[in-house]
Design an enzyme around this catalytic site. Structure first.
Site, mmCIF file in Angstrom:
data_model
loop_
_atom_site.group_PDB
_atom_site.id
_atom_site.type_symbol
_atom_site.label_atom_id
_atom_site.label_comp_id
_atom_site.label_asym_id
_atom_site.label_seq_id
_atom_site.Cartn_x
_atom_site.Cartn_y
_atom_site.Cartn_z
ATOM 1 N N ASN A 50 -24.879 -18.778 33.446
ATOM 2 C CA ASN A 50 -25.582 -19.998 33.062
ATOM 3 C C ASN A 50 -26.833 -19.565 32.307
ATOM 4 O O ASN A 50 -27.821 -19.152 32.904
ATOM 5 C CB ASN A 50 -25.949 -20.838 34.284
ATOM 6 C CG ASN A 50 -24.722 -21.437 34.958
ATOM 7 O OD1 ASN A 50 -23.818 -21.948 34.289
ATOM 8 N ND2 ASN A 50 -24.668 -21.349 36.273
ATOM 9 N N LYS B 267 -19.661 -18.298 29.411
ATOM 10 C CA LYS B 267 -19.254 -19.472 30.193
ATOM 11 C C LYS B 267 -19.403 -20.659 29.262
ATOM 12 O O LYS B 267 -20.521 -21.061 28.936
ATOM 13 C CB LYS B 267 -20.154 -19.628 31.416
ATOM 14 C CG LYS B 267 -19.885 -20.876 32.257
ATOM 15 C CD LYS B 267 -20.779 -20.918 33.502
ATOM 16 C CE LYS B 267 -20.447 -22.127 34.378
ATOM 17 N NZ LYS B 267 -21.209 -22.133 35.644
ATOM 18 N N GLU C 42 -19.090 -26.766 33.672
ATOM 19 C CA GLU C 42 -20.277 -27.181 34.423
ATOM 20 C C GLU C 42 -21.481 -27.437 33.516
ATOM 21 O O GLU C 42 -22.558 -26.867 33.694
ATOM 22 C CB GLU C 42 -20.620 -26.138 35.500
ATOM 23 C CG GLU C 42 -19.547 -26.066 36.584
ATOM 24 C CD GLU C 42 -19.823 -25.010 37.657
ATOM 25 O OE1 GLU C 42 -20.578 -24.074 37.398
ATOM 26 O OE2 GLU C 42 -19.256 -25.146 38.752
ATOM 27 N N ARG D 277 -14.850 -16.665 30.180
ATOM 28 C CA ARG D 277 -14.505 -17.081 31.546
ATOM 29 C C ARG D 277 -13.555 -18.275 31.556
ATOM 30 O O ARG D 277 -13.685 -19.191 30.735
ATOM 31 C CB ARG D 277 -15.780 -17.414 32.337
ATOM 32 C CG ARG D 277 -16.612 -16.172 32.608
ATOM 33 C CD ARG D 277 -17.925 -16.525 33.277
ATOM 34 N NE ARG D 277 -17.849 -16.525 34.723
ATOM 35 C CZ ARG D 277 -18.170 -17.546 35.505
ATOM 36 N NH1 ARG D 277 -18.560 -18.694 34.989
ATOM 37 N NH2 ARG D 277 -18.104 -17.442 36.813
ATOM 38 N N ARG E 291 -8.421 -30.073 40.496
ATOM 39 C CA ARG E 291 -9.231 -28.991 39.938
ATOM 40 C C ARG E 291 -8.500 -27.654 39.965
ATOM 41 O O ARG E 291 -8.691 -26.828 39.075
ATOM 42 C CB ARG E 291 -10.534 -28.897 40.740
ATOM 43 C CG ARG E 291 -11.353 -27.670 40.418
ATOM 44 C CD ARG E 291 -12.740 -27.776 41.008
ATOM 45 N NE ARG E 291 -13.398 -26.488 41.037
ATOM 46 C CZ ARG E 291 -14.619 -26.264 41.501
ATOM 47 N NH1 ARG E 291 -15.335 -27.280 41.974
ATOM 48 N NH2 ARG E 291 -15.158 -25.070 41.501
ATOM 49 N N LYS F 151 -11.306 -16.102 37.827
ATOM 50 C CA LYS F 151 -11.678 -15.968 39.239
ATOM 51 C C LYS F 151 -10.430 -15.734 40.090
ATOM 52 O O LYS F 151 -9.356 -16.248 39.770
ATOM 53 C CB LYS F 151 -12.406 -17.229 39.719
ATOM 54 C CG LYS F 151 -13.793 -17.363 39.143
ATOM 55 C CD LYS F 151 -14.608 -18.465 39.821
ATOM 56 C CE LYS F 151 -15.996 -18.548 39.189
ATOM 57 N NZ LYS F 151 -16.889 -19.497 39.876
ATOM 58 N N ASP G 220 -12.926 -21.704 43.779
ATOM 59 C CA ASP G 220 -14.195 -21.028 43.536
ATOM 60 C C ASP G 220 -14.624 -20.169 44.716
ATOM 61 O O ASP G 220 -15.491 -20.582 45.484
ATOM 62 C CB ASP G 220 -15.283 -22.070 43.227
ATOM 63 C CG ASP G 220 -16.574 -21.417 42.739
ATOM 64 O OD1 ASP G 220 -16.557 -20.221 42.410
ATOM 65 O OD2 ASP G 220 -17.596 -22.121 42.694
ATOM 66 N N GLU H 184 -12.099 -11.775 38.222
ATOM 67 C CA GLU H 184 -13.486 -11.964 38.642
ATOM 68 C C GLU H 184 -13.540 -12.171 40.146
ATOM 69 O O GLU H 184 -12.986 -13.129 40.682
ATOM 70 C CB GLU H 184 -14.128 -13.160 37.929
ATOM 71 C CG GLU H 184 -15.586 -13.403 38.350
ATOM 72 C CD GLU H 184 -16.288 -14.500 37.544
ATOM 73 O OE1 GLU H 184 -15.978 -14.657 36.346
ATOM 74 O OE2 GLU H 184 -17.137 -15.198 38.122
ATOM 75 N N GLU I 180 -21.613 -16.242 48.372
ATOM 76 C CA GLU I 180 -21.951 -17.659 48.229
ATOM 77 C C GLU I 180 -21.294 -18.529 49.306
ATOM 78 O O GLU I 180 -21.966 -19.311 49.971
ATOM 79 C CB GLU I 180 -21.533 -18.132 46.833
ATOM 80 C CG GLU I 180 -21.807 -19.610 46.594
ATOM 81 C CD GLU I 180 -21.454 -20.041 45.180
ATOM 82 O OE1 GLU I 180 -20.992 -19.204 44.392
ATOM 83 O OE2 GLU I 180 -21.643 -21.241 44.877
ATOM 84 N N GLU J 59 -13.579 -16.581 58.603
ATOM 85 C CA GLU J 59 -12.582 -17.620 58.314
ATOM 86 C C GLU J 59 -12.309 -18.455 59.566
ATOM 87 O O GLU J 59 -12.198 -19.673 59.495
ATOM 88 C CB GLU J 59 -11.287 -16.968 57.824
ATOM 89 C CG GLU J 59 -10.205 -17.982 57.458
ATOM 90 C CD GLU J 59 -8.913 -17.321 56.994
ATOM 91 O OE1 GLU J 59 -8.651 -16.167 57.398
ATOM 92 O OE2 GLU J 59 -8.174 -17.959 56.220
ATOM 93 N N TRP K 169 -16.995 -33.057 42.309
ATOM 94 C CA TRP K 169 -16.675 -31.652 42.029
ATOM 95 C C TRP K 169 -15.210 -31.284 42.214
ATOM 96 O O TRP K 169 -14.835 -30.108 42.069
ATOM 97 C CB TRP K 169 -17.560 -30.737 42.886
ATOM 98 C CG TRP K 169 -19.012 -30.874 42.543
ATOM 99 C CD1 TRP K 169 -19.917 -31.689 43.146
ATOM 100 C CD2 TRP K 169 -19.721 -30.219 41.489
ATOM 101 N NE1 TRP K 169 -21.153 -31.567 42.544
ATOM 102 C CE2 TRP K 169 -21.056 -30.672 41.520
ATOM 103 C CE3 TRP K 169 -19.359 -29.271 40.510
ATOM 104 C CZ2 TRP K 169 -22.028 -30.232 40.623
ATOM 105 C CZ3 TRP K 169 -20.328 -28.829 39.612
ATOM 106 C CH2 TRP K 169 -21.635 -29.308 39.681
#
Lengths: 693, 693
Positions: B215, B295, B299, B332, B349, B373, B378, B400, B406, B524, B554
């Site tokens: 970003n 990117k 987003e 990406r 998505r 990814k 995500d 990726e 995160e 998990e 999202w």
């Protein structure tokens, strides 16, 4: 920029709100009295009164009046206090005249040989200023002024605005721009806007302002030091000329943070001495300083608990320091455990204020006032009245409302709060039997408090229209009028505001009034149902999030499961909160039969299939109100659209833009709430409207 | 500060991680060969190799070696490339020697008359450096060095680290302090820490670094201008000496924002020319600049869609500008509709990347690589592999991963990701029939890609231990090792890291290895069950919030209602996502019988009473794993506590502190998830453990 009331300062562009002083043509015939203003006194407040009256007359009537000390013959407007000999001679026989309180005033029309004169008379100069604003209001509303005989005393002694402004320029829970007081940790030098703000406040009778946030951070802690006191004094000068006292929010840990002491224990003599000196210093700068507003031991703010002292000990120490100067301590009762475990069903945040403060009744000094939020939680769209009102006969109490729309649409949604506040003020506590309304508690009459009144959190910022949503100006206006006189009806206040703000086109008056008066219920309809509250996104509190606070430490839960929803706060099976009310109300809330529908889920956990007094089930009520709420939001927009061409284009478009947002966001509320409860209950809408699965 | 490997710079205190070079006593008997380092070459990389070897030998063995160009007799360590005559003469008959790729190396022990010599030989100087790190690793792990014959070629060509660092010093999704590159919109002048970072990366074979966030905000847009290029060049100098190429993330709207053009249309000739000149300027400063990471149209980032161009047109324009210099475009594939309506059940998505890119196969220039990814959503704790891998035979692809945690505990929770990445890399896509594992796609062998490899988002910051959680260093180490050779087992990698980081006490090795290897499954267990994901607080993504993303734009939903949960992504009744896989996998996921339990809710919506292959119902599985997960988290802590005294106190306490947090937060996860599903399903735990109502 529309309007012609406020003289705009260089570079600054902002609206005059209800002080527009639009030209009134062809209505008042006998204009000669407006040519002479007779001023029987001198003071900064007198000066403001004369200036305002001159400005108003010249703008409304196109006449530039002469200001004189006396005139030979009739045909004038006289400004004076009751000490003036001519005034005394003329009016002292009237009973009401003798009953004026120190902020009271009278407006009298006197005709002599066909020449009309108007007397604007106050007990003190403040009353004169209030009389001027009242008189100008009458002119703008095209009232007959030939036979005026008006006596006004404010019902509440403290009529305050609390600013949650920070010195970095931000405003906590502000939705109308940045602070008009602070920028980049300094005071804003140009006082023009503050003066115009003082005019707005004074015009509706506000007499006290706290200029900084109750959450006092590092920078604001220093407001009581030499570094900033001369700046505070300048602001106090501006406000003083409009009859408004300046107050500061203080950090209870100041003795440590700026005083170099190792403790802030209120019973420690070095701490007491530090505050004494600090207060002396403040009064050297500001001889009529109002006092301190204190948020202590609440939401991580420091307070006396650190030293095993109670709130009374904490407040009294400050009170003693302020007493010699006539200052007061306003001590907030918004104290609760904000690190509650959501798993713990026995702790009930609603009970916190009462549990903390009721046992201390009689222990507070008489220059301490407890400031109590209207409800036991936190400014939700619907809550019961805090049971603390009326529960402390020997302790000064005042009300705290929130004008800024933290939980009521953040000035993107129209939500006119006067009807809510009216309900609160008219609520009968039964503290001394029937007729013990909240308004009588906070006006001090029920228990003969030394200090009492109403405060509210400001909704203004440096936006050109002051309040983000132009129609949110009505909340500030209405708050002031209600603080002055809680007996005014929502309709009267609304009518005044619309006339002053948009003029007297009947269609405008009808539509805007109706929009305002309907808006709170509409917002309630499409948001959190039946008094349950808190279905908002955490942190910023905007937009729907049913479980947003459900597993949080904030004590704010709805306990919805697949069978039902609501918080059981009864004595019989719940947290026992209902017992905090006087018996009449305790019984009403305790019983599921007598508990009002709109608070059902605040007091009871019921199945989705529980039938309300309306005859609908809870789940069907949720669907109905959410579908209807969106339709009502659309109707607000339709009402407004009818006014195109009747309102200046700028304000028309600004409001329309907000109404468009409101409709879209209302749909989001409707669909999230309906889907959430459909998924949980498995029960469909009996009218088969669209609920997303 | 423990350890003695890294020379600490003034004022800077940070750990050497796995380059501790602790003293090894009494193990190596024949020390004479360590006295002589014969260097057969010269370059910055050679210099680094020699410096590192000297540092390592002196620290591990207490010998300060001589660095010489040649020696008369045996007993030395020789650093050289295959171009060296002696090297060529000695080894060129070996088949493996001839098969070395440009980053390959060999380590050979040669005994002559009882005198051992070690040859550290690279195809190029980079290989020499890698050989040095490998050799030092062996020494630290007390491996026999008398009979070494090691050949290593990295399996992946691109082995990259992506930094999400911003020029204000913040790191998007960073959990280990501030950026080591940027502060207050400037480059950090002192390069010492960057050099030590380069050593860490190079030691595990990383050969490319993107230093700024994908970003790209206003400030970072200017990194490709003269204002900052000399700073970028300084960083590139540091990295180059460790065999690492520097890349930049770019803003697709740069031609407008800094180029003064009115468009960023990739087919506009002025735009093409602007990028051409810009690239030329970059290469004047950095002759071996790696290229751009982009990117675009994701987003809210700008991209070719604005001009009705597709991703291939968008990427190729940049590729053309970079081609003359050997640079590449890494584009990406994280492209999806992030303003989805939660009410819309048809948009999925998970399908987005495949839908966007698969149709463009063959249209990208051969110096463009698509960075995909690992999963279609995500970086969740559990996702299937992205179906895009293997689906584009004519388009370079790379993987990726996300090292920064995160969604996996933000370096407060222990979550060792190597086992997850291993599963991804070993996943058989069936793209060219059985045996078409993801690792063969991304190493370029399946389709003979010109560029391919693996990238991962860094987990480091300026914290003293680099990664917040000391044990999270293992994720960075393991990532590098896996990027070098995906065939390494998680156990091998783990064993290396523990030995290098904590030494060879058997109890330490056993406990720490087991902690690491168990930790992903444990995380998990107590978080989002059965592949459903996204049950986190919005925004920061930490902590449980089951409905946190449920009504968001999202595209991240679980659709839990009172009957069941999960996203139906089947062709037969759902979004059809399963069809994006090659038939063998498509069938496996499509069928509820063959879909693996751990991904059940990713692919299917099932009743809470659905029976898993384990024999338990879904709801009982949720309860079981959440109760067990907390117990397992406690066991992690117990394992660690056994090591008290066997690990230096500082690191022992740091880790223990994090494990305490993990246990507490795991309880919060357990209780929120269990209560949520109990309230929704109404089904109790069959073992009657505590679920809060």
């Amino acid at each position: 920029m529309e309007g012609n009331g406020i003289v705009l300062q260089e570079g600054e562009q902002y609206e005059p709100c209800w002080l527009r002083y639009e030209k009134v043509e062809g209505y008042y015939q006998n204009l000669s009295l407006f040519s002479n203003i007779v001023v029987k006194g001198a003071s900064p407040v007198f000066h403001s009164a004369v200036e305002e009256l001159s400005r108003g007359i010249s703008s409304i009537l196109g006449i530039q009046p002469k200001v004189v000390k006396s005139v030979e013959k009739s045909g004038f407007i006289l400004l004076g206090t009751i000490d003036d000999e001519e005034v005394k001679h003329r009016f002292s026989s009237l009973r009401e005249f003798r009953q004026m309180n120190k902020e009271g005033y009278t407006i009298q029309s006197i005709s002599f040989n066909g020449e009309l004169s108007i007397y604007l008379v106050g007990k003190t100069d403040k009353g004169v200023l209030y009389a001027v604003f009242h008189f100008l209001r009458l002119l703008q509303m095209k009232k007959d002024i030939d036979h005026l005989s008006i006596f006004e005393n404010p019902k509440n002694q403290l009529r305050m605005i609390n600013h949650w402004d920070n010195m970095d320029g931000s405003i906590e829970r502000g939705y109308a721009g940045r602070s008009i007081f602070f920028k980049d940790y300094q005071f804003i030098k140009n006082g023009n806007r503050i003066k115009d703000y003082a005019r707005l406040l004074s015009s509706v009778g506000i007499n006290g302002v706290v200029i900084n946030n109750v959450n006092v951070h590092e920078a604001e802690t220093k407001l009581i030091t030499e570094e900033f006191l001369s700046d505070v004094a300048k602001i106090a000068d501006i406000f003083r000329a409009y009859g408004i006292q300046t107050f500061l929010s203080i950090n209870y840990a100041s003795p440590i943070q700026i005083g170099g002491l190792s403790t802030a224990d209120p019973l420690d003599s070095s701490v007491q001495q530090w505050w004494k000196s600090t207060v002396e210093r403040i009064y050297q700068h500001i001889p009529d300083f109002g006092g301190f507003l204190v948020k202590a031991d609440s939401e991580f703010r420091p307070g006396p608990f650190t030293y095993n002292r109670n709130h009374a000990e904490g407040a009294n120490m400050l009170a003693k320091a302020l007493q010699p100067f006539g200052g007061i301590v306003i001590w907030r009762c918004f104290v609760y455990n904000c690190q509650q475990d959501w798993r713990d069903r026995s702790t009930d945040r609603a009970k916190a204020a009462y549990d903390h403060f009721k046992p201390l009744d009689g222990q507070f000094h008489n220059n301490v006032v407890l400031q109590i939020k209207n409800g036991p939680m936190d400014f939700q769209v619907r809550e019961p009245v805090s049971p603390l009102f009326g529960a402390m006969p020997k302790t000064n109490q005042m009300m705290e409302f929130q004008i800024t729309q933290e939980y009521t649409g953040q000035q993107k949604h129209l939500c006119y709060l006067i009807p809510q506040w009216k309900e609160v003020l008219e609520f009968d506590t039964y503290a001394k039997g029937k007729g013990s309304q909240v308004k009588k508690v906070v006006d001090g009459s029920l228990y003969d408090y030394q200090y009492s009144g109403i405060a509210a959190v400001s909704n203004i910022g440096d936006d050109p229209n002051w309040t983000g949503h132009t129609l949110a100006q009505a909340n500030l206006y209405g708050y002031g009028r209600l603080a002055w006189n809680p007996d005014l009806s929502a309709e009267e206040i609304t009518n005044e505001w619309v006339l002053l703000t948009f003029g007297d086109d009947p269609e405008v008056v009808e539509q805007v009034s109706q929009m305002l008066l309907d808006s709170w219920r509409i917002y309630e309809n499409y948001t959190a149902p039946l008094g349950v509250g808190w279905m908002v996104n955490p942190g910023h509190h905007y937009g729907p999030n049913v479980d947003g606070y459900e597993y949080s430490p904030w004590g704010t839960y709805h306990y919805a499961d697949r069978y039902g929803i609501g918080v059981d706060r009864t004595v019989r099976t719940g947290t026992g909160f209902t017992a905090q009310y006087f018996p009449e109300n305790a019984e009403m809330y305790e019983s599921i039969e007598s508990c009002p529908d709109e608070l059902l889920l605040f007091f009871h956990h019921v199945p989705y299939t529980h039938r309300l007094k309306s005859g609908e089930t809870v789940i069907q009520h949720i669907y109905n109100t959410h579908f209807e709420g969106v339709e009502q939001a659309k109707q607000l927009r339709e009402r407004w659209k009818r006014l195109k061409g009747k309102i200046d284009e700028k304000r028309y478009r600004d409001v329309l833009e907000r109404l468009n947002i409101q409709v879209e966001h209302a749909k989001e509320w409707r669909d999230v709430i309906n889907t959430y409860f459909y998924r949980k209950s498995g029960i469909g809408d009996k009218y088969n409207r669209t609920i997303y699965k």
